[in-house]
Structure formats: C-alpha cells, structure tokens
Design a protein around this motif. Structure first.
Motif, PDB file in Angstrom:
ATOM      1  N   LEU A 289     -10.630  26.749  -4.770  1.00 13.66           N
ATOM      2  CA  LEU A 289      -9.568  26.294  -5.223  1.00 13.66           C
ATOM      3  C   LEU A 289      -8.792  24.460  -5.014  1.00 13.66           C
ATOM      4  N   ILE A 290      -9.575  24.360  -6.012  1.00 16.19           N
ATOM      5  CA  ILE A 290      -8.934  22.424  -6.330  1.00 16.19           C
ATOM      6  C   ILE A 290      -8.237  22.966  -7.270  1.00 16.19           C
ATOM      7  N   LEU A 291      -6.886  22.412  -6.608  1.00 19.05           N
ATOM      8  CA  LEU A 291      -5.683  21.801  -7.594  1.00 19.05           C
ATOM      9  C   LEU A 291      -4.717  20.576  -7.746  1.00 19.05           C
ATOM     10  N   ALA A 292      -5.384  20.188  -8.890  1.00 21.89           N
ATOM     11  CA  ALA A 292      -5.027  18.663  -8.847  1.00 21.89           C
ATOM     12  C   ALA A 292      -3.458  18.506  -9.979  1.00 21.89           C
ATOM     13  N   ASP A 293      -2.554  17.538  -9.203  1.00 24.68           N
ATOM     14  CA  ASP A 293      -1.631  16.779  -9.666  1.00 24.68           C
ATOM     15  C   ASP A 293      -1.849  15.743  -9.849  1.00 24.68           C
ATOM     16  N   PRO A 294      -1.672  14.564 -10.320  1.00 24.72           N
ATOM     17  CA  PRO A 294      -2.634  13.193 -10.304  1.00 24.72           C
ATOM     18  C   PRO A 294      -0.596  12.548  -9.852  1.00 24.72           C
ATOM     19  N   MET A 295       0.938  13.168  -9.609  1.00 20.13           N
ATOM     20  CA  MET A 295       1.646  12.567  -8.696  1.00 20.13           C
ATOM     21  C   MET A 295       2.416  14.078  -8.224  1.00 20.13           C
ATOM     22  N   LEU A 296       2.441  13.259  -7.234  1.00 15.52           N
ATOM     23  CA  LEU A 296       3.195  15.060  -5.986  1.00 15.52           C
ATOM     24  C   LEU A 296       4.241  14.197  -5.760  1.00 15.52           C
ATOM     25  N   ALA A 297       5.290  14.359  -6.543  1.00 20.59           N
ATOM     26  CA  ALA A 297       5.893  13.726  -6.683  1.00 20.59           C
ATOM     27  C   ALA A 297       8.077  14.229  -5.531  1.00 20.59           C
ATOM     28  N   THR A 298       7.893  15.943  -5.954  1.00 18.38           N
ATOM     29  CA  THR A 298       8.809  16.599  -5.018  1.00 18.38           C
ATOM     30  C   THR A 298       8.095  17.629  -4.924  1.00 18.38           C
ATOM     31  N   GLY A 299       7.068  18.106  -5.540  1.00 17.62           N
ATOM     32  CA  GLY A 299       5.692  19.044  -4.860  1.00 17.62           C
ATOM     33  C   GLY A 299       6.332  20.284  -5.978  1.00 17.62           C
ATOM     34  N   GLN A 300       7.322  20.546  -6.681  1.00 19.61           N
ATOM     35  CA  GLN A 300       8.235  22.042  -6.833  1.00 19.61           C
ATOM     36  C   GLN A 300       6.400  22.048  -7.856  1.00 19.61           C
TER      37      GLN A 300
ATOM     38  N   ALA B 215       4.980  11.242  -2.615  1.00 22.53           N
ATOM     39  CA  ALA B 215       6.149  10.724  -2.072  1.00 22.53           C
ATOM     40  C   ALA B 215       6.074  11.867  -1.146  1.00 22.53           C
ATOM     41  N   GLN B 216       7.273  10.727   0.149  1.00 22.22           N
ATOM     42  CA  GLN B 216       6.351  11.704   1.164  1.00 22.22           C
ATOM     43  C   GLN B 216       6.994  12.736   1.031  1.00 22.22           C
ATOM     44  N   GLU B 217       8.588  12.656   0.729  1.00 22.04           N
ATOM     45  CA  GLU B 217       8.884  14.278   0.141  1.00 22.04           C
ATOM     46  C   GLU B 217       8.601  15.183  -0.065  1.00 22.04           C
ATOM     47  N   GLY B 218       7.340  15.251  -1.561  1.00 24.88           N
ATOM     48  CA  GLY B 218       7.050  16.005  -1.790  1.00 24.88           C
ATOM     49  C   GLY B 218       4.785  16.283  -0.600  1.00 24.88           C
ATOM     50  N   VAL B 219       5.215  15.385  -0.302  1.00 27.25           N
ATOM     51  CA  VAL B 219       4.359  15.789   0.787  1.00 27.25           C
ATOM     52  C   VAL B 219       4.667  16.961   1.816  1.00 27.25           C
ATOM     53  N   ASN B 220       5.736  16.490   2.141  1.00 25.84           N
ATOM     54  CA  ASN B 220       6.820  17.354   2.736  1.00 25.84           C
ATOM     55  C   ASN B 220       6.434  18.650   2.896  1.00 25.84           C
ATOM     56  N   TYR B 221       6.651  18.493   1.442  1.00 30.68           N
ATOM     57  CA  TYR B 221       7.566  19.968   1.014  1.00 30.68           C
ATOM     58  C   TYR B 221       6.159  20.803   1.108  1.00 30.68           C
ATOM     59  N   VAL B 222       5.060  20.230   0.054  1.00 30.31           N
ATOM     60  CA  VAL B 222       3.742  21.417   0.073  1.00 30.31           C
ATOM     61  C   VAL B 222       3.437  21.675   1.393  1.00 30.31           C
ATOM     62  N   LYS B 223       3.735  20.624   2.188  1.00 26.40           N
ATOM     63  CA  LYS B 223       3.012  21.158   3.994  1.00 26.40           C
ATOM     64  C   LYS B 223       3.748  22.588   4.361  1.00 26.40           C
ATOM     65  N   ASN B 224       4.975  22.245   4.169  1.00 27.17           N
ATOM     66  CA  ASN B 224       6.234  22.976   4.606  1.00 27.17           C
ATOM     67  C   ASN B 224       5.966  24.598   3.974  1.00 27.17           C
ATOM     68  N   THR B 225       5.573  24.328   2.183  1.00 25.01           N
ATOM     69  CA  THR B 225       5.414  25.753   1.902  1.00 25.01           C
ATOM     70  C   THR B 225       3.950  26.082   1.998  1.00 25.01           C
TER      71      THR B 225
END
Length: 219
Positions: free
Chosen positions: A132-143, A169-179
């Motif tokens: 699965l490749i999940l694509a979204d150009p802007m990773l803001a909050t990660g929600q 954004a670093q915050e969004g990257v951290n959110y998906v990393k932890n999820t």
C-alpha cells in the motif's frame, strides 16, 4: 518507522520544491500541478529501490537477457483532491498499480483552530498482502494520513505500507511515526519546522488543493 527525507541530499528536487513554495510561480496552477507530479516521480523512484524484485528473461531481437523486475502488488491510494497530482506522478512510475481514492477533509466546529478529519468517499480494491502506497502532499498534523489508513482497514491487511508526502511538519512526522507500525516507510521531499495555530505548515506553501485546482467554497 523508516523516514526517508530526500532534502537531506541536494538534487534537482530542490528546484521543484522552491517553485511550489514561490508565491509568484505557484500562481500558475498548471506548473504547480506538474511540479507536484515531478516530485511524485522522484519519490516513487527512490521508493522503488526498497521494493522486491524477481529475475525475468527478456527476448531482444538479438538474444535473451536477464533483468530484475518489480515484484510487488501495489495499491496506490491518494487523498482527494490535493493528492491527485502526486498520485499521477507516482502512477507514472508504478503504471501497473491498482488505485484507490479517498476524500478526507478538515471539519471546523465553533473554534477555527480546532478540527476533526471527516472521511466521506472511498473507492478501494482488495489490500490483503499487497504493498500500500498512501499519498498525501501535505503532512501537517498527520491526522488525515491516520484517518485514511483506518478507513482502509476493512479492505484487508497490506504486506507493507509506504507513506508519501511532499512537505511535512515535524509535528506531523512525529505523529505518524508514533502511530504507524515500526516497519512503515515515510518518503518525503522535505520537512518544515512547525505548524501555525490553524494547523498549517510553516513555511509550507499554502493550500495545495487550492493551488492545484482553484479555491473552493468553505462550508
């Protein structure tokens, strides 16, 4: 999570990133879409190095040769509408991929600085044991990325998951990393430092969907 930040090495990718950020150049919506598409091609090429390959025999007019060819059953899923140019760029390189599309948007209530992610439309093939490749150009909050992945779960369990974004954004990257699972890969062109109080990436580029397809009426 394995994070692949392509901005850590200089390449022609820098040119495309600079142009989608530039307030003058980004007024040309056709050029904006094409630049997002080209960024998708670069991200797809880099991602392809991590996928599975199988040796095949190819007949040329003169002889038989062996070549290692991609051996992944890929499903490419993009978040409407901003994800369409990125989807096209990835599909240019993974032209045999199956395709999924999902709508996910921010719904603001009384407080304009808070929102929830609403998923309304979803078209998806079977994901069981596929890539699965999940694509979204802007990773803001990660929600949005997380909400989309949750909505896809009834369609099967992928063998592997790759997230693709242009700017995060670093915050969004951290959110998906932890999820997401630790074996998930994130392929991203560049990472910005922060979000503003409305959850937009700073310095970012603005609203990718509006820049690509025109402004929408707010509900």
């Amino acid at each position: 999570m394995h994070i692949h930040n392509l901005s850590q090495q200089n390449s022609v990718l820098n040119t495309f990133i600079s142009e989608i950020r530039d307030v003058i150049i980004q007024k040309d919506s056709m050029r904006f879409r094409r630049n997002i598409e080209r960024i998708g091609e670069i991200l797809g090429y880099e991602m392809s190095k991590s996928l599975n390959y199988e040796t095949s025999a190819i007949e040329t007019p003169l002889a038989t040769c062996s070549i290692d060819l991609l051996d992944n059953d890929i499903v490419l899923c993009s978040i409407l509408r901003a994800g369409v140019p990125l989807h096209n760029g990835l599909l240019n390189y993974f032209d045999n991929a199956e395709n999924a599309f999902i709508s996910a948007y921010r719904h603001h209530k009384e407080n304009p600085e808070s929102f929830e992610i609403i998923v309304e439309y979803l078209a998806c093939p079977n994901l069981e044991n596929k890539t699965l490749i999940l694509a979204d150009p802007m990773l803001a909050t990660g929600q949005s990325m997380v909400a989309t992945f949750e909505a896809l779960k009834p369609f099967g369990t992928p063998k592997e998951v790759h997230l693709v974004s242009v700017i995060g954004a670093q915050e969004g990257v951290n959110y998906v990393k932890n999820t997401f699972d630790e074996n998930t890969h994130l392929w991203i062109a560049t990472i910005d430092e922060t979000l503003n109080n409305k959850g937009y990436i700073i310095p970012g580029l603005g609203d990718a969907g509006d820049l690509a397809f025109g402004k929408k009426l707010q509900q």
